[in-house]
Design a protein around this motif. Structure first.
Motif, short mmCIF file in Angstrom:
data_model
loop_
_atom_site.label_atom_id
_atom_site.label_comp_id
_atom_site.label_asym_id
_atom_site.label_seq_id
_atom_site.Cartn_x
_atom_site.Cartn_y
_atom_site.Cartn_z
N LEU B 64 -18.05 18.17 -10.62
CA LEU B 64 -16.77 17.48 -10.41
C LEU B 64 -16.51 16.49 -11.54
O LEU B 64 -15.44 16.47 -12.14
N LYS B 66 -18.01 16.44 -14.43
CA LYS B 66 -17.98 17.18 -15.70
C LYS B 66 -16.59 17.79 -15.91
O LYS B 66 -16.04 17.74 -17.01
N GLY B 67 -16.04 18.36 -14.83
CA GLY B 67 -14.72 18.98 -14.94
C GLY B 67 -13.64 18.00 -15.35
O GLY B 67 -12.81 18.27 -16.21
N ARG B 68 -13.66 16.83 -14.73
CA ARG B 68 -12.63 15.81 -15.05
C ARG B 68 -12.80 15.33 -16.49
O ARG B 68 -11.83 15.15 -17.22
N LEU B 70 -14.22 16.97 -19.07
CA LEU B 70 -13.84 18.01 -20.03
C LEU B 70 -12.33 18.24 -20.03
O LEU B 70 -11.75 18.53 -21.08
N ALA B 71 -11.71 18.10 -18.88
CA ALA B 71 -10.25 18.27 -18.81
C ALA B 71 -9.55 17.20 -19.63
O ALA B 71 -8.56 17.46 -20.31
N GLN B 72 -10.09 15.98 -19.59
CA GLN B 72 -9.50 14.91 -20.40
C GLN B 72 -9.67 15.22 -21.89
O GLN B 72 -8.77 14.99 -22.68
N ALA B 74 -9.98 18.22 -23.20
CA ALA B 74 -9.19 19.41 -23.53
C ALA B 74 -7.73 19.06 -23.76
O ALA B 74 -7.01 19.81 -24.43
N ALA B 75 -7.27 17.94 -23.21
CA ALA B 75 -5.86 17.58 -23.29
C ALA B 75 -5.50 16.80 -24.55
O ALA B 75 -4.32 16.55 -24.80
N LEU B 94 -15.89 23.17 -25.37
CA LEU B 94 -14.49 23.11 -25.80
C LEU B 94 -14.36 23.70 -27.20
O LEU B 94 -13.86 23.07 -28.12
#
Lengths: 404, 303
Positions: B64, B66-68, B70-72, B74-75, B94
């Protein structure tokens, strides 16, 4: 659609993309986990008087298998896929799809949550969509197998109520740093729980319920049968340096029947200690339900109340950056009774567990657990409560949780 | 209606250039690299955002969290991982994002060849050749074990070897299956082998095999990262962090302008040549290798 509306949409889209509020492309990141479980041995004992056995057979159409039985099992308990995308520094979208009871096919596919999350430190946080409700501490912080040391979560919350406690709506939260301590508050407005599937007057299925079979566990449905919202909140305090100690209270209330007359209410208190090596969670939970015809076969009345709690703790003997070895133990007890004239019988669930959890590396978590469970269910026979007993004298469980 | 659409088009097309969002990912931030981050912030446009993510505060074993995280990442428009752990994480998770790494040592060769990847490696091929010659004066032929993507590094090392009067032989390894025969050939044909930092060579099983061949033939290995020196390589060239940070800042400053580092042919740069050396002193002693006083030894020594 009117041309003026189309033009307005084009202008708005252009504004949103050029201002950077919505990026032209927002990437989705996938992470997830898999939880595999093996039970090399479980000894289950079912006890019931002939009257109870006869009653159950009459209600369910199948004979009750009394006596002791040994069993073994292997299953992929759950596979979870988390999809996260970040629109900007303040806005994310998060989704969890979990596949459970996996054999040749997934026995159950669940959207645990799917919500838009807006967070700005000065304002707080808003979650809109299907959200995990801030009820207690365990529900939000220990639901997944990789978040806890034990294999099994507290039985009453998980198997009877049904974790995670999640619903469609909005949750607003804010944390205030008051120097020596931190105050966190959350409030929610959600769809609310409704009656069991296929029914309008059964909240929790008892014996021979709507489905005609012995179904007691996993009783919290998520269909809103009425136009009323359910609401509630969570207020917590964290204190001491690094905030290892936390206490809080939380509540939920909502009408569950189509006519909106009868409520389902939950009150929870929690106490948490989380330092580098020691973790302790204690929660107390009371639920109150009115107008539930499903429970008449158990308590003789439609109004029922549960009171219980659990304590779970762990100590890490080895705690390194990527490896951990911990011992854990937990106990719980919940008593459920009917309320009102003519009620009889007590439903009582007691469980103890202990074991070891070993994190091999950041992606692999191995656990071994011993579980004892004693479950007494009242059955109405001839207007009086008799008893069905289900006892797991010993269950050994092994699990491997993989994360990616 | 037409006038309205024209006005809207003029309005949007004349909006200021999109603000750049940069994510800096760090693990153990040395003072020199902290200064790099501070310099980037000072020189950023008013609308740009530079956010620092410290890996030590992120639990990557929790999908959870890690996902948040990496999403930040990736943006954003540009990711700047500083240090090898941060650079490796970004390269694995990434791969498609525009990334400028600083002080990385163990990246996949295939990743280095991506057009959206640029950066400064933590070692200098020129310094590696100079150190090898200083430790082993009788050195004549140096071998380089590398994977596709490291060609630029090898060519710099080749030029340095020519200047030092050495012969450099490159051994290109395209797959895991080719390692065995290539290593045996390299060991037989050279006096010392330098290993590129591709995880194909640095993972335990393969590196142990390389060590085994090295010990058997008494041909030392030179590495790209300190962890391999701890495991048995003879030495690795370590950067002067201030000079490396200076080079990184100078290069990154051109990101918004015509001097975009991602548009240059040499996107992957090496650390400035005058750094330090980390020597496996136990191995040097065992093999009778004298460490000249002229070499600037790294503070932390392998006992």
């Amino acid at each position: 659609m009117k041309k003026s509306v189309v033009r307005l949409q084009i202008v708005l889209a252009g504004f949103l993309f050029s201002s950077g509020v919505v990026p032209v492309s927002a990437k989705v990141v996938f992470t997830g986990y898999a939880d595999l479980q093996v039970s090399p041995q479980a000894v289950t004992k079912i006890t019931a008087s002939p009257a109870v056995a006869g009653q159950i057979q009459a209600l369910t159409g199948a004979p009750l298998p009394t006596g002791s039985a040994e069993s073994r099992s292997f299953n992929t308990d759950s596979l979870g896929l988390f999809a996260t995308t970040s629109f900007n520094e303040e806005t994310d979208f998060l989704m969890d799809i979990t596949y459970k009871r996996i054999g040749a096919t997934a026995g159950e596919t669940r959207v645990q949550y799917a919500y838009l999350d807006f967070h700005r430190p000065s304002l707080g946080e808003a979650k809109v969509g299907r959200v995990t409700l801030p009820i207690g501490y365990y529900n939000e912080h220990r639901f997944y197998s990789f978040q806890r040391q034990a294999i099994s979560p507290p039985f009453f919350q998980s198997a009877i109520l049904g974790l995670p406690i999640a619903d469609h709506g909005v949750v607003l939260s804010k944390t205030l740093d008051l120097g020596g301590l931190e105050l966190s508050g959350a409030g929610f407005l959600v769809n609310g729980y409704g009656p069991a599937s296929g029914s309008t007057d059964t909240f929790r299925r008892g014996l021979g319920g709507v489905s005609g079979s012995l179904v007691i566990a996993n009783n919290l449905g998520n269909t809103n049968a009425n136009s009323q919202f359910a609401y509630g909140g969570n207020l917590g305090l964290s204190f001491l340096e690094n905030r290892p100690a936390k206490v809080g209270v939380s509540a939920y209330q909502g009408a569950w029947r189509p006519n909106g007359d009868y409520n389902f209410t939950m009150f929870n208190t929690y106490l948490v200690w989380e330092s580098k090596r020691l973790s302790l969670i204690a929660e107390g939970l009371r639920t109150m339900t009115d107008g539930d015809k499903g429970m008449v076969t158990l308590f003789g009345v439609q109004k029922w109340e549960s009171t219980g709690g659990f304590v779970e703790g762990s100590y890490s003997f080895i705690k390194e950056e990527t490896r951990e070895l911990a011992l854990f133990a937990g106990t719980e007890q919940t008593v459920v009774r009917g309320k009102g004239a003519g009620e009889s019988g007590r439903e009582k669930l007691t469980a103890h567990k202990t074991g070891v959890s070993w994190r091999l590396n950041p992606f692999v978590l191995l656990k071994a657990q011993y579980l004892f469970l004693d479950y007494k269910i009242p059955i109405q026979v001839g207007g009086m409560a008799d008893e069905l007993g289900i006892r797991i004298d010993q269950q050994f469980l092994l699990s491997m949780t993989l994360t990616y | 209606m037409k006038r309205g659409l024209l006005a809207a088009a003029v309005f949007f097309l004349t909006q200021p250039a999109h603000a750049v969002r940069v994510a800096v990912v760090v693990d153990d931030l040395k003072p020199a690299y902290q200064e790099l981050v501070d310099s980037l912030k000072r020189n950023a446009d008013a609308t740009d955002t530079i956010r620092v993510h410290d890996l030590k505060t992120i639990d990557l074993s929790d999908p959870l969290t890690k996902g948040r995280f990496l999403a930040q990442l990736a943006a954003v428009d540009l990711i700047v991982p500083i240090g090898d752990p941060a650079a490796v994480l970004v390269s694995e998770e990434l791969e498609e994002n525009k990334t400028f790494f600083v002080a990385a040592a163990t990246l996949r060769g295939e990743y280095l060849s991506h057009k959206q990847v640029a950066g400064v490696l933590s070692y200098s091929p020129q310094a590696t050749v100079r150190i090898a010659k200083a430790l082993i004066p009788e050195l004549k032929t140096m071998g380089v074990l590398y994977t596709p993507g490291y060609e630029t590094v090898v060519s710099r090392m080749e030029a340095a070897a020519r200047e030092a009067g050495l012969t450099l032989v490159g051994y290109r390894v395209a797959s895991r299956q080719a390692i065995g025969p290539t290593v045996r050939k390299a060991v037989a044909g050279t006096d010392l082998i330098w290993i590129a930092g591709d995880p194909l060579f640095t993972q335990d099983l393969i590196f142990n095999y390389l060590l085994q061949e090295s010990v058997r033939s008494k041909k030392p290995l030179a590495a790209s990262s300190p962890s391999l020196v701890e495991k048995g390589a003879l030495f690795c060239a370590m950067p002067d962090a201030e000079k490396l940070a200076g080079l990184a800042f100078q290069t990154l400053s051109g990101f918004r302008s015509l001097d975009d580092p991602f548009e240059k042919p040499n996107r992957v740069m090496s650390a400035p040549g005058d750094g330090f050396v980390l020597v496996n002193q136990r191995l040097a002693e065992k093999w009778g290798i004298h460490i000249p006083a002229s070499l600037r030894l790294w503070d932390r020594h392998v006992p």
